[in-house]
Design a protein around this motif. Sequence first.
Motif, PDB file in Angstrom:
ATOM      1  N   ILE A 265       7.972  -2.658  10.619  1.00  0.00           N
ATOM      2  CA  ILE A 265       9.301  -1.689  11.471  1.00  0.00           C
ATOM      3  C   ILE A 265       8.821  -0.643  10.637  1.00  0.00           C
ATOM      4  O   ILE A 265      10.387   0.116  11.486  1.00  0.00           O
ATOM      5  CB  ILE A 265      10.018  -2.844  10.154  1.00  0.00           C
ATOM      6  N   GLY A 266       8.135  -0.034  11.129  1.00  0.00           N
ATOM      7  CA  GLY A 266       7.781   1.100  10.942  1.00  0.00           C
ATOM      8  C   GLY A 266       8.026   2.276   9.897  1.00  0.00           C
ATOM      9  O   GLY A 266       7.987   3.388  10.125  1.00  0.00           O
ATOM     10  N   VAL A 267       7.884   1.318   8.525  1.00  0.00           N
ATOM     11  CA  VAL A 267       8.203   1.626   7.709  1.00  0.00           C
ATOM     12  C   VAL A 267       6.179   1.765   6.553  1.00  0.00           C
ATOM     13  O   VAL A 267       6.210   1.049   5.840  1.00  0.00           O
ATOM     14  CB  VAL A 267       9.066   0.776   6.570  1.00  0.00           C
ATOM     15  N   ARG A 268       6.170   3.325   6.949  1.00  0.00           N
ATOM     16  CA  ARG A 268       4.256   3.545   6.758  1.00  0.00           C
ATOM     17  C   ARG A 268       4.590   4.056   4.564  1.00  0.00           C
ATOM     18  O   ARG A 268       5.086   5.421   4.800  1.00  0.00           O
ATOM     19  CB  ARG A 268       4.229   4.417   7.634  1.00  0.00           C
ATOM     20  N   ILE A 269       4.309   3.274   4.134  1.00  0.00           N
ATOM     21  CA  ILE A 269       3.759   4.206   3.129  1.00  0.00           C
ATOM     22  C   ILE A 269       2.663   3.403   2.207  1.00  0.00           C
ATOM     23  O   ILE A 269       1.911   2.392   2.592  1.00  0.00           O
ATOM     24  CB  ILE A 269       5.347   2.792   1.435  1.00  0.00           C
ATOM     25  N   PRO A 270       2.143   4.868   1.417  1.00  0.00           N
ATOM     26  CA  PRO A 270       0.381   4.793   1.263  1.00  0.00           C
ATOM     27  C   PRO A 270       0.677   4.082   0.348  1.00  0.00           C
ATOM     28  O   PRO A 270       0.819   4.696  -1.276  1.00  0.00           O
ATOM     29  CB  PRO A 270       0.128   5.657   1.309  1.00  0.00           C
ATOM     30  N   VAL A 271       0.705   2.356   0.439  1.00  0.00           N
ATOM     31  CA  VAL A 271       0.513   2.171  -1.696  1.00  0.00           C
ATOM     32  C   VAL A 271      -0.233   0.915  -0.799  1.00  0.00           C
ATOM     33  O   VAL A 271      -0.334   0.190   0.048  1.00  0.00           O
ATOM     34  CB  VAL A 271       1.927   1.123  -1.425  1.00  0.00           C
ATOM     35  N   TYR A 272      -1.908   1.332  -1.489  1.00  0.00           N
ATOM     36  CA  TYR A 272      -2.849   0.307  -1.275  1.00  0.00           C
ATOM     37  C   TYR A 272      -2.847  -0.573  -2.722  1.00  0.00           C
ATOM     38  O   TYR A 272      -2.890   0.887  -3.991  1.00  0.00           O
ATOM     39  CB  TYR A 272      -3.867   1.650  -1.104  1.00  0.00           C
ATOM     40  N   PRO A 273      -3.946  -0.970  -2.725  1.00  0.00           N
ATOM     41  CA  PRO A 273      -4.034  -1.896  -3.929  1.00  0.00           C
ATOM     42  C   PRO A 273      -5.831  -1.634  -4.528  1.00  0.00           C
ATOM     43  O   PRO A 273      -6.238  -1.198  -4.019  1.00  0.00           O
ATOM     44  CB  PRO A 273      -4.745  -3.671  -3.159  1.00  0.00           C
ATOM     45  N   VAL A 274      -5.178  -1.728  -5.799  1.00  0.00           N
ATOM     46  CA  VAL A 274      -6.330  -0.956  -6.561  1.00  0.00           C
ATOM     47  C   VAL A 274      -6.945  -1.713  -7.972  1.00  0.00           C
ATOM     48  O   VAL A 274      -5.723  -1.873  -8.762  1.00  0.00           O
ATOM     49  CB  VAL A 274      -6.403   0.139  -7.538  1.00  0.00           C
ATOM     50  N   LYS A 275      -7.377  -2.422  -7.892  1.00  0.00           N
ATOM     51  CA  LYS A 275      -7.943  -3.692  -8.211  1.00  0.00           C
ATOM     52  C   LYS A 275      -8.200  -3.780  -9.339  1.00  0.00           C
ATOM     53  O   LYS A 275      -8.978  -2.304 -10.370  1.00  0.00           O
ATOM     54  CB  LYS A 275      -9.318  -4.591  -7.828  1.00  0.00           C
TER      55      LYS A 275
END
Length: 419
Positions: A265-275
């Motif tokens: 829906i166009g909400v781009r946040i740079p949240v990335y999984p770090v294990k």
Amino acid sequence: MKVIVMGAGVIGVTTAYYLAKAGAEVTVLDRQPGPGLETSYANAGELSYGMTSPWAAPGIPMKAVKWLFMKRRPLFIWPLISPTMWAWSVQMIRNCNEESYRTNKSRMVRVSNYSRDVMPDLIAETGIEYEGRAQGTLQLFRNEKQLKGSKADQEILAEYDSPFELLDRDGCIAVEPALAQVREKFVGGLRLTADRTGDCRLFTIALAEKCAEMGVEFQYGQSIREILVENGKVAGVRTEIAGTMTADAYVCALGSYGTRLLKQIGVRIPVYPVKGYSVTLPVTEDTLAPQSTIMDETHKVAITRLGDRIRVAGTAEIAGYSNRLGPHATDTVRHVIGDLFPGGGDISKAEGWTGLRPMTPDGTPVLGQSRYDNLFLNTGHGTLGWTMACGSGRAVADVVLGRKPEISFDGLTAERYGT
């Protein structure tokens, strides 16, 4: 007001609690069969108020290169063909400078200190038990270089009114007596006296039960497939089993898994999984076991006492959305507990676990209103979700309900990413 909270981890459940306390009609959706079964399940157990800092710091890129060549290294990077991963990594490197570090840390500490201040009220109000202790964190230095290098940390701690003690070898043993048996393996430590410990999953389960008593509806086994938008507002969420569900407002607290959903829906946040990895083992001898949390500065591993168990957690692995627990994945955390607390716990009975920490490249969580008036975010806490849960949950609930939050949201919203 009717609110749907997406996610039943510690972040989603604390948000639901504060919403319900203020009189909202709350429904919590989660794909798991119960609360706290993802990243909240077996984290380090630290409420790390004194250690609230972004991973992106001056000197980290060079340290990261050195870590990659350690036998028991704290960082693994798998070279995936992933534009998202590499874009996130570049953003993180760009934050590894003094100016960005201070800006990001000040934002993080704002949330962390608020959480530290409001959590005791929540515990008093609910009476929940979670094997909590208030004996601080001991950052353990194995060599003089680490001890001298902590001077910069001490200055920052003083700047942000985070109480601490610099301890010599005997001082460390005074607060953690079991370290006497390995006194030759360290030279001193930095004790963060305001830090606390506790089992995040037990807290999440107990608080979810209180929420249910307050009228919060939990719908488990509900995978969210799509956020529906009409006329510039969120009109509902489409689930795999229940179909479309609607409310007046929506809170996304899905950790790493919310990023793809929001992108639609166009909400781009740079949240990335770090294990991250952990093992949990039973205490075999109290006098040989830790009493609170010890952070091994060399291996970046935390050892935490949780009642009659010991939780050992560490390692950062950048490998996308993989939840694989390989046969040697917990070797480093197993080594550290055996090295510092031999005889304190039964390693043969250690239970391994891995989880995906929702990390932003600047370390700061993404809180508050999104580009849609009725969609709110509470995500991106990285390794500090347990630490920041009560503060971010209460602050986001205030924003959802149109009340003025007790902390500033300047620099905390998705606007800092231009979305």
